[in-house]
Motif scaffolding. Structure first.
Motif, PDB file in Angstrom:
ATOM      1  N   GLN A 355      -2.753  -3.325  -2.567  1.00  0.00           N
ATOM      2  CA  GLN A 355      -3.864  -3.001  -1.672  1.00  0.00           C
ATOM      3  C   GLN A 355      -3.694  -3.716  -0.347  1.00  0.00           C
ATOM      4  N   GLU A 356      -3.871  -2.964   0.739  1.00  0.00           N
ATOM      5  CA  GLU A 356      -3.776  -3.530   2.083  1.00  0.00           C
ATOM      6  C   GLU A 356      -5.059  -3.229   2.849  1.00  0.00           C
ATOM      7  N   ALA A 357      -5.549  -4.199   3.621  1.00  0.00           N
ATOM      8  CA  ALA A 357      -6.694  -3.966   4.499  1.00  0.00           C
ATOM      9  C   ALA A 357      -6.290  -2.987   5.592  1.00  0.00           C
ATOM     10  N   ASN A 358      -7.209  -2.080   5.940  1.00  0.00           N
ATOM     11  CA  ASN A 358      -6.935  -1.082   6.985  1.00  0.00           C
ATOM     12  C   ASN A 358      -7.258  -1.669   8.355  1.00  0.00           C
ATOM     13  N   ARG A 359      -6.287  -2.358   8.899  1.00  0.00           N
ATOM     14  CA  ARG A 359      -6.478  -2.990  10.214  1.00  0.00           C
ATOM     15  C   ARG A 359      -6.293  -2.002  11.360  1.00  0.00           C
ATOM     16  N   LEU A 360      -5.592  -0.891  11.091  1.00  0.00           N
ATOM     17  CA  LEU A 360      -5.371   0.151  12.091  1.00  0.00           C
ATOM     18  C   LEU A 360      -6.006   1.455  11.627  1.00  0.00           C
ATOM     19  N   LEU A 361      -6.190   2.390  12.558  1.00  0.00           N
ATOM     20  CA  LEU A 361      -6.663   3.712  12.190  1.00  0.00           C
ATOM     21  C   LEU A 361      -5.641   4.392  11.286  1.00  0.00           C
ATOM     22  N   THR A 362      -6.123   5.258  10.395  1.00  0.00           N
ATOM     23  CA  THR A 362      -5.209   5.905   9.451  1.00  0.00           C
ATOM     24  C   THR A 362      -4.141   6.733  10.168  1.00  0.00           C
ATOM     25  N   SER A 363      -4.476   7.271  11.354  1.00  0.00           N
ATOM     26  CA  SER A 363      -3.492   8.066  12.108  1.00  0.00           C
ATOM     27  C   SER A 363      -2.301   7.220  12.548  1.00  0.00           C
ATOM     28  N   ARG A 364      -2.478   5.895  12.561  1.00  0.00           N
ATOM     29  CA  ARG A 364      -1.392   5.001  12.971  1.00  0.00           C
ATOM     30  C   ARG A 364      -0.751   4.287  11.776  1.00  0.00           C
ATOM     31  N   ARG A 365      -1.130   4.734  10.589  1.00  0.00           N
ATOM     32  CA  ARG A 365      -0.592   4.103   9.396  1.00  0.00           C
ATOM     33  C   ARG A 365       0.899   4.410   9.264  1.00  0.00           C
ATOM     34  N   GLU A 366       1.666   3.383   8.972  1.00  0.00           N
ATOM     35  CA  GLU A 366       3.119   3.547   8.898  1.00  0.00           C
ATOM     36  C   GLU A 366       3.578   4.074   7.547  1.00  0.00           C
ATOM     37  N   ILE A 367       2.836   3.796   6.492  1.00  0.00           N
ATOM     38  CA  ILE A 367       3.279   4.113   5.136  1.00  0.00           C
ATOM     39  C   ILE A 367       2.591   5.380   4.639  1.00  0.00           C
ATOM     40  N   ASP A 368       3.377   6.302   4.088  1.00  0.00           N
ATOM     41  CA  ASP A 368       2.837   7.571   3.608  1.00  0.00           C
ATOM     42  C   ASP A 368       3.402   7.877   2.219  1.00  0.00           C
TER      43      ASP A 368
END
Length: 387
Positions: A355-368
């Protein structure tokens, strides 16, 4: 390599909680057993509860938590053993003569009575003076912040307001102990969370002992000074919420409280202050043992690793003796607003939850989905329990 000697680091052990050190308990269960025919609901149970504690009984349905509460309230009698309250043996003392009150999930408010009359009903039954009843009702209304609702009937209240009326009625007779049996189960999630803090505030201001029965782990973690985790009529662990979560006594307790990865490992040796273990056919793990751990070469243990302790990256982190690294493929991603949970299938086949805290918007998430990722966690982020 030498294995860890618990005696060598005994001085590092966490000090005994100030709640239980050198104090006579307000409530003591001594070898209490309760049977119903051939069924044993409580088995040889011993437990001390201190004055001014907010104590939680936590466990699955049928584990004996409500039976314990009913024994203390006087609605049931023990089969063997005894219960002491402020040093007095409660054996044979009827429920209406015990300085204990109980608040039920259903609230059980009288629909034809106003809020004020509901709160004062028990006082009227005990033949308090009318002026004293009014003073106590006013005091309770102020405590639960319902002064403007004194003349309303229960059907004119929200669920949270009815809960507060039931709480005020339970406290009106000035009990030494208030028992709460799933008191927030009928409330929606947001209101339940708000009410938890209101209960904590009331308990702190009155300086009473509250005992709550719940199967909601988050609720128990939020309100409690200590928690007793139960299974099949026995206590598995009694400790502070932090100790229960961070240092569970067994894999059952670890699995019951929050999300967790339980990994079977084989102990291999020591590397300085770190214990070494193998899993999944040989992967090396470093673990910082606890002072009480007994480590034997070749022993099988269960590694308890919470998802939020794991860092997820696409690039391989730098290797370090006290950092564990494994690689896998993202199979699922669960988005819950403040955090994202990743289910990662390791190359050996094991599924790990991180589990990782969402520090960025999901549109900028690096992991998919289907990404190759590295999972890393420090040696001090996990604990060992018996397999």
């Amino acid at each position: 390599m030498n294995f860890h000697d618990p005696a060598s680091t005994a001085a590092q052990a966490e000090p005994v909680s100030a709640l239980t050190q050198d104090r006579t308990p307000l409530i003591r269960f001594e070898n209490v057993t309760k049977t119903f025919g051939s069924f044993t609901a409580i088995s040889d149970l011993n437990l001390d509860i201190q004055e001014r504690e907010f104590f939680s009984l936590l466990g699955p349905s049928g584990c004996g938590k409500t039976t314990m509460m009913r024994l203390l309230a006087g609605f049931e009698e023990v089969t063997s053993g005894r219960i002491l309250l402020d040093g007095q043996d409660l054996t044979g003392i009827p429920a209406n003569r015990r300085p204990v009150n109980m608040m039920f999930q259903s609230y059980a408010l009288f629909p034809h009575m106003s809020v004020a009359k509901n709160i004062g009903f028990g006082l009227k039954q005990e033949r308090w003076k009318k002026s004293d009843i009014q003073d106590r009702v006013d005091e309770m209304l102020a405590l639960v912040q319902l002064e403007d609702f004194a003349d309303r009937k229960p059907h004119q209240l929200s669920g949270g307001q009815m809960q507060r009326v039931a709480l005020a009625r339970s406290l009106a007779k000035k009990p030494k102990v208030l028992l709460l049996d799933e008191p927030l189960g009928a409330l929606d999630k947001k209101l339940r969370e708000e009410t938890q803090f209101q209960l904590m505030d009331v308990q702190d201001r009155l300086g009473l002992t509250f005992i709550i029965v719940t199967h909601d782990q988050d609720e128990a973690m939020t309100v409690s000074s200590r928690i007793a985790v139960m299974k099949a009529g026995k206590l598995l662990q009694t400790d502070t919420p932090a100790r229960i979560y961070e240092h569970p006594a067994s894999s059952y307790v670890a699995d019951f409280i929050g999300n967790v990865n339980l990994i079977n490992v084989e102990l291999a040796g020591m590397d300085g202050e770190l214990a070494l273990a193998r899993w999944d056919g040989g992967t090396r793990l470093a673990i910082r043992p606890q002072p009480e751990d007994v480590l034997t070469p070749g022993a099988r243990k269960t590694l308890v690793l919470r998802p939020e302790k794991i860092h997820v990256t696409k690039d391989q982190p730098a290797e370090a003796p006290n950092v564990n690294l494994v690689e896998g493929t993202v199979e699922e991603i669960s988005y819950t607003g403040s955090a994202s949970t990743y289910l990662v299938r390791l190359d050996g086949g094991m599924l790990i939850r991180a589990q990782e805290a969402n520090r960025l918007l999901t549109s900028r998430r690096e992991i998919d989905w289907n990404n190759r990722v590295w999972l890393s966690w420090r040696a001090g982020a996990c604990v060992l329990v018996d397999a």
